[in-house]
Design a protein around this motif. Structure first.
Motif, short mmCIF file in Angstrom:
data_model
loop_
_atom_site.label_atom_id
_atom_site.label_comp_id
_atom_site.label_asym_id
_atom_site.label_seq_id
_atom_site.Cartn_x
_atom_site.Cartn_y
_atom_site.Cartn_z
N PRO A 167 0.82 -1.22 0.00
CA PRO A 167 0.00 0.00 0.00
C PRO A 167 0.85 1.27 0.00
CG PRO A 167 -0.03 -1.04 2.17
CD PRO A 167 0.63 -2.01 1.23
N GLU A 168 0.33 2.30 -0.65
CA GLU A 168 0.99 3.60 -0.61
C GLU A 168 0.80 4.20 0.79
OE1 GLU A 168 -0.80 5.93 -3.63
OE2 GLU A 168 -0.35 4.50 -5.24
N VAL A 169 1.86 4.77 1.34
CA VAL A 169 1.80 5.38 2.67
C VAL A 169 2.33 6.80 2.56
CG1 VAL A 169 2.54 5.22 5.07
CG2 VAL A 169 2.20 3.11 3.74
N ASP A 170 1.52 7.78 2.97
CA ASP A 170 2.00 9.16 2.93
C ASP A 170 1.49 9.95 4.12
OD1 ASP A 170 -0.62 9.85 2.36
OD2 ASP A 170 -0.25 10.43 0.31
N GLY A 171 1.85 11.21 4.16
CA GLY A 171 1.49 12.07 5.28
C GLY A 171 2.75 12.61 5.96
N PRO A 172 2.62 13.22 7.13
CA PRO A 172 1.36 13.42 7.86
C PRO A 172 0.55 14.59 7.30
CG PRO A 172 3.17 14.39 9.09
CD PRO A 172 3.78 13.74 7.88
N CYS A 173 -0.76 14.46 7.39
CA CYS A 173 -1.68 15.51 6.94
C CYS A 173 -2.44 16.08 8.13
CB CYS A 173 -2.68 14.95 5.94
SG CYS A 173 -2.01 14.59 4.31
N SER A 174 -2.65 17.35 8.11
CA SER A 174 -3.54 17.98 9.09
C SER A 174 -4.98 17.77 8.63
CB SER A 174 -3.24 19.46 9.20
OG SER A 174 -3.57 20.12 7.99
N THR A 175 -5.93 18.11 9.48
CA THR A 175 -7.33 18.00 9.09
C THR A 175 -7.65 18.92 7.93
OG1 THR A 175 -7.89 17.49 11.39
CG2 THR A 175 -9.71 18.12 9.94
N ALA A 176 -7.09 20.12 7.94
CA ALA A 176 -7.32 21.06 6.84
C ALA A 176 -6.78 20.49 5.53
CB ALA A 176 -6.67 22.40 7.15
N GLU A 177 -5.62 19.85 5.59
CA GLU A 177 -5.05 19.26 4.38
C GLU A 177 -5.90 18.10 3.87
OE1 GLU A 177 -0.29 20.13 5.07
OE2 GLU A 177 -1.26 18.47 6.12
N LEU A 178 -6.43 17.28 4.79
CA LEU A 178 -7.32 16.19 4.38
C LEU A 178 -8.54 16.75 3.68
CD1 LEU A 178 -7.33 13.77 7.46
CD2 LEU A 178 -6.17 13.43 5.26
N ALA A 179 -9.13 17.80 4.25
CA ALA A 179 -10.32 18.40 3.65
C ALA A 179 -10.02 18.96 2.27
CB ALA A 179 -10.86 19.50 4.57
N ARG A 180 -8.85 19.56 2.10
CA ARG A 180 -8.48 20.10 0.78
C ARG A 180 -8.31 18.98 -0.23
NH1 ARG A 180 -5.47 23.98 3.83
NH2 ARG A 180 -3.58 22.69 3.74
N ARG A 181 -7.70 17.87 0.20
CA ARG A 181 -7.53 16.73 -0.71
C ARG A 181 -8.88 16.16 -1.12
NH1 ARG A 181 -2.62 12.86 1.31
NH2 ARG A 181 -3.47 11.62 -0.39
N LEU A 182 -9.78 16.07 -0.17
CA LEU A 182 -11.11 15.55 -0.49
C LEU A 182 -11.85 16.48 -1.44
CD1 LEU A 182 -12.27 14.23 3.00
CD2 LEU A 182 -11.82 12.87 0.95
N ALA A 183 -11.74 17.77 -1.20
CA ALA A 183 -12.43 18.74 -2.05
C ALA A 183 -11.87 18.70 -3.47
CB ALA A 183 -12.29 20.14 -1.47
N ALA A 184 -10.56 18.42 -3.59
CA ALA A 184 -9.91 18.43 -4.91
C ALA A 184 -10.15 17.15 -5.70
CB ALA A 184 -8.41 18.67 -4.74
N THR A 185 -10.34 16.03 -5.00
CA THR A 185 -10.40 14.74 -5.71
C THR A 185 -11.71 14.00 -5.48
OG1 THR A 185 -9.41 13.51 -3.86
CG2 THR A 185 -7.90 14.47 -5.48
N GLY A 186 -12.64 14.63 -4.79
CA GLY A 186 -13.86 13.92 -4.42
C GLY A 186 -14.74 13.55 -5.60
N GLY A 187 -15.32 12.34 -5.47
CA GLY A 187 -16.35 11.89 -6.41
C GLY A 187 -15.84 11.36 -7.72
N GLY A 188 -16.52 10.35 -8.22
CA GLY A 188 -16.23 9.84 -9.56
C GLY A 188 -15.10 8.86 -9.62
N GLU A 189 -14.93 8.28 -10.79
CA GLU A 189 -13.89 7.28 -11.00
C GLU A 189 -12.52 7.90 -10.85
OE1 GLU A 189 -12.59 3.93 -14.33
OE2 GLU A 189 -14.38 5.18 -14.60
N GLY A 190 -11.66 7.24 -10.06
CA GLY A 190 -10.32 7.74 -9.84
C GLY A 190 -10.22 8.74 -8.71
#
Length: 254
Positions: free
Chosen positions: A151-174
């Motif tokens: 598995p790919e392992v990365d981080g550490p992420c803050s909560t704000a960074e997690l939210a930004r990642r979700l907002a940028a990549t959320g939904g759909g294939e991939g």
């Protein structure tokens, strides 16, 4: 007993087939020949990080090296969504236990989460060392469980960074198709969710002190849902693996 698995450089098995002889050397060759004392005629498994698994027989050994004649090469083709564990840092090595067990259970990615209430803090050089330790644990657990990929392992992420990642990549294939935050006060059980056909499914596990309300709000604002596993409260080391077992039972283990 299942044959031991060793890792080759990326892509070595891509064009290999029955009868191909490959060389196992470096740390993996040393482990096979010197530590495990594998010899001529022994069957082993080989993986090259692409999802391929080679089955072969050792035909020659040298100092820290083994020549392996392949008897079969199979390509693993997982279907359905990818599972990603967002694991909050935890004391006492419980976060490391979670990474190890999650790898054995087939997690596809791990994100180290520096949640607000984490007692453990990764800073500067410690962050790099700790992340490498997580990656080493994942590699070892993948070998132990005979997984073709790590598995790919990365981080550490803050909560704000997690939210930004979700907002940028959320939904759909991939992208991130669903985010489930494990929370003891949630009304909806994880076992009742409908898994998406594609994309990433994130499982978010908080620290010992719990997930702060403002963090729940931040994740909810980008589509995360709180879910529960059962009537008991699990530790940070066991919550993620338990949730993965639930998701596996919905699809991969059928």
């Amino acid at each position: 007993m299942t044959a031991a698995l060793y890792r080759l450089p990326d892509g070595v098995l891509r064009d290999a087939g029955e009868g191909t002889v490959v060389v196992l050397d470096g740390d993996e060759g040393h482990h096979a020949v010197t530590v495990k004392r594998s010899g001529v005629g022994e069957e082993i498994l080989l993986a090259d990080g692409t999802g391929s698994i080679g089955r072969g027989v050792i035909v020659a050994v040298g100092p820290g090296t083994a020549e392996v004649r392949l008897t079969a090469v199979e390509q693993s083709a997982p279907t359905g969504p990818r599972f990603v564990l967002v694991q909050a840092l935890a004391k006492g090595g419980r976060d490391e236990q979670a990474v190890e067990a999650a790898t054995e259970l087939g997690v596809d990615g791990v994100i180290a989460w520096q949640a607000r209430r984490c007692i453990v803090r990764w800073k500067a050089e410690r962050a790099a060392r700790s992340l490498e330790k997580w990656r080493a644990l994942a590699t070892a657990a993948a070998k132990q469980s005979r997984r073709p990929t790590v598995p790919e392992v990365d981080g550490p992420c803050s909560t704000a960074e997690l939210a930004r990642r979700l907002a940028a990549t959320g939904g759909g294939e991939g992208g991130v198709a669903a985010v489930y935050v494990l929370h003891e006060d949630a009304d909806h059980p994880l076992a009742a969710v409908a898994l998406p056909a594609t994309g990433d499914v994130w499982l978010v596990v908080g620290p010992e002190g719990g997930i702060a309300p403002e963090e729940l709000d931040a994740l909810a604002s980008v589509g995360a849902r709180t879910v529960r596993l059962g009537s008991t409260v699990l530790r940070s080391s066991s919550a993620g693996p338990a949730a993965l077992a639930v998701l596996n039972a919905m699809g991969r283990w059928r």
